[in-house]
Design a protein around this motif. Sequence first.
Motif, mmCIF file in Angstrom:
data_model
loop_
_atom_site.group_PDB
_atom_site.id
_atom_site.type_symbol
_atom_site.label_atom_id
_atom_site.label_comp_id
_atom_site.label_asym_id
_atom_site.label_seq_id
_atom_site.Cartn_x
_atom_site.Cartn_y
_atom_site.Cartn_z
ATOM 1 N N LYS A 1 0.877 -1.291 -0.106
ATOM 2 C CA LYS A 1 -0.079 0.056 -0.069
ATOM 3 C C LYS A 1 0.904 1.281 0.139
ATOM 4 N N GLY A 2 0.578 2.197 -0.683
ATOM 5 C CA GLY A 2 1.243 3.501 -1.017
ATOM 6 C C GLY A 2 1.177 4.538 0.371
ATOM 7 N N GLY A 3 2.292 5.242 0.755
ATOM 8 C CA GLY A 3 2.249 6.127 1.614
ATOM 9 C C GLY A 3 1.624 5.682 2.978
ATOM 10 N N VAL A 4 2.188 4.428 3.272
ATOM 11 C CA VAL A 4 2.099 4.124 4.663
ATOM 12 C C VAL A 4 3.078 4.451 5.744
ATOM 13 N N GLY A 5 4.249 4.984 5.006
ATOM 14 C CA GLY A 5 5.416 4.938 6.032
ATOM 15 C C GLY A 5 6.605 4.097 5.704
ATOM 16 N N ASP B 1 12.761 0.782 -4.464
ATOM 17 C CA ASP B 1 11.664 1.456 -4.946
ATOM 18 C C ASP B 1 12.059 2.156 -6.077
ATOM 19 N N GLU C 1 1.743 6.809 12.020
ATOM 20 C CA GLU C 1 0.688 8.155 11.873
ATOM 21 C C GLU C 1 -0.455 7.985 12.737
ATOM 22 N N VAL D 1 3.995 4.491 16.178
ATOM 23 C CA VAL D 1 4.477 5.987 15.786
ATOM 24 C C VAL D 1 3.548 7.064 15.446
ATOM 25 N N PRO D 2 3.614 8.002 16.364
ATOM 26 C CA PRO D 2 2.556 8.930 16.244
ATOM 27 C C PRO D 2 2.666 9.844 14.921
ATOM 28 N N ASP D 3 1.572 10.636 14.530
ATOM 29 C CA ASP D 3 1.595 11.580 13.531
ATOM 30 C C ASP D 3 2.181 12.690 13.890
ATOM 31 N N TRP D 4 3.337 13.066 13.741
ATOM 32 C CA TRP D 4 3.867 14.251 14.132
ATOM 33 C C TRP D 4 4.691 15.002 13.087
ATOM 34 N N VAL E 1 8.518 14.245 12.409
ATOM 35 C CA VAL E 1 9.028 13.174 11.592
ATOM 36 C C VAL E 1 9.166 13.657 10.053
ATOM 37 N N GLU E 2 8.309 14.632 9.496
ATOM 38 C CA GLU E 2 8.555 15.390 8.447
ATOM 39 C C GLU E 2 9.784 16.188 8.472
HETATM 40 N N1 LIG Z 1 4.556 9.210 11.617
HETATM 41 C C1 LIG Z 1 4.476 10.344 10.762
HETATM 42 N N2 LIG Z 1 4.283 11.439 11.244
HETATM 43 C C2 LIG Z 1 3.935 12.302 10.316
HETATM 44 N N3 LIG Z 1 4.146 12.228 8.863
HETATM 45 C C3 LIG Z 1 4.610 11.100 8.706
HETATM 46 C C4 LIG Z 1 4.729 10.042 9.243
HETATM 47 N N4 LIG Z 1 5.316 8.894 8.731
HETATM 48 C C5 LIG Z 1 5.342 9.094 7.578
HETATM 49 N N5 LIG Z 1 4.905 10.397 7.472
HETATM 50 C C6 LIG Z 1 4.842 11.370 6.038
HETATM 51 O O1 LIG Z 1 3.849 10.630 5.237
HETATM 52 C C7 LIG Z 1 4.318 10.590 3.686
HETATM 53 C C8 LIG Z 1 4.433 8.992 3.428
HETATM 54 O O2 LIG Z 1 5.348 8.365 4.177
HETATM 55 P P1 LIG Z 1 6.350 7.484 3.287
HETATM 56 O O3 LIG Z 1 7.172 8.260 2.111
HETATM 57 O O4 LIG Z 1 7.490 6.991 4.432
HETATM 58 O O5 LIG Z 1 5.406 6.524 2.700
HETATM 59 P P2 LIG Z 1 5.737 5.080 1.872
HETATM 60 O O6 LIG Z 1 4.855 4.063 2.354
HETATM 61 O O7 LIG Z 1 6.945 4.802 1.681
HETATM 62 O O8 LIG Z 1 5.078 5.981 0.596
HETATM 63 P P3 LIG Z 1 5.139 5.124 -0.873
HETATM 64 O O9 LIG Z 1 4.317 4.073 -0.985
HETATM 65 O O10 LIG Z 1 4.885 6.208 -1.862
HETATM 66 O O11 LIG Z 1 6.758 4.792 -1.142
HETATM 67 C C9 LIG Z 1 5.583 11.618 4.067
HETATM 68 O O12 LIG Z 1 5.416 12.757 3.439
HETATM 69 C C10 LIG Z 1 6.045 11.251 5.209
HETATM 70 O O13 LIG Z 1 6.990 12.328 5.705
#
Ligand SMILES: Nc1ncnc2c1ncn2[C@@H]1O[C@H](COP(=O)(O)OP(=O)(O)OP(=O)(O)O)[C@@H](O)[C@H]1O
Length: 266
Positions: free
Chosen positions: A9-13, A38, A189, A215-218, A221-222
Amino acid sequence: MRIDVGMQKGGVGKTTTSINLAGALANRGHDVLAVDADPQGGLTLKSGHRDQYREGEYALYDVLSEMGQLSLGNLDELIIHGDEFDIVPSHIRNFRLEKHLYSETRGVETLKLSLDRLTADYDYIVIDSPPNLGPLADGALLAAENVLFPSHANTIAKDSLEILFDEIDTLEDKFDDVNISTVAAVLNEVGRDGVSGEMAEWFNSTFGERFVFQVPDWVVVEHSIGYRTSIFAYDPDDAGYPWDAEKTGTLRDRYTAIANHVENLS
Ligand SMILES: Nc1ncnc2c1ncn2[C@@H]1O[C@H](COP(=O)(O)OP(=O)(O)OP(=O)(O)O)[C@@H](O)[C@H]1O
Ligand SMILES: [Mg+2]
């Protein structure tokens, strides 16, 4: 030990978790390599290697496809040394890898074979996976035989995890002697209200409480990613966010707990 930070899944961290897990392990004195598997190059770009990603001479594509001068034994040549940990960067050319690895009979095994031939010695290799199910994601699972998955703690997560574990079952059936272990679930998040009781219960009962981390949404992290370091080398004063100091400490504790857990498994 190798750990695939994987989730289709995209964008989960995945990338954030890869950087901070690598940083946490390095902070504990280990030699760490982070592999950007990636083709979109999140880890590479966020580590400040845009030129390498766009115009670098060699790519993982060259090593795994063996179409040019490099072959599986040349992964060392891609390594970029960093202050915290080393990386194998991604390259825009790696988009061709998916297609190439599909067409080769043993394509998905090439990342493992190439890592097996690394001459550089690392305590931990962390692989940042792409957000889809394909030969690169499969290759990362096979190469590491350990998966740590970041996930949002929402109801869709159950479906995503089912898909991931079906894929793992398929790989284990297809390849003899392959046994892919779950290292941890990182609920990423997590909002101010925390994880719902029902979801927490589901994760804890499915994976075991000591395998589940939050891990909190803070925004810190960014900020730390924008500073081009993990949370461990992030300097809030220097970055211009002195008020981040306290949360930086909390985040370091969270990722250190994950690193400790990883150490105990290895
Ligand atoms: N714990 C967190 N708190 C706040 N923002 C976060 C947190 N974790 C990730 N993010 C933000 O969320 C966005 C997506 O995170 P990340 O790029 O790590 O995901 P990904 O799963 O690698 O994405 P992709 O699938 O596109 O590779 C980024 O902008 C990142 O900075
Ligand atoms: Mg990513």
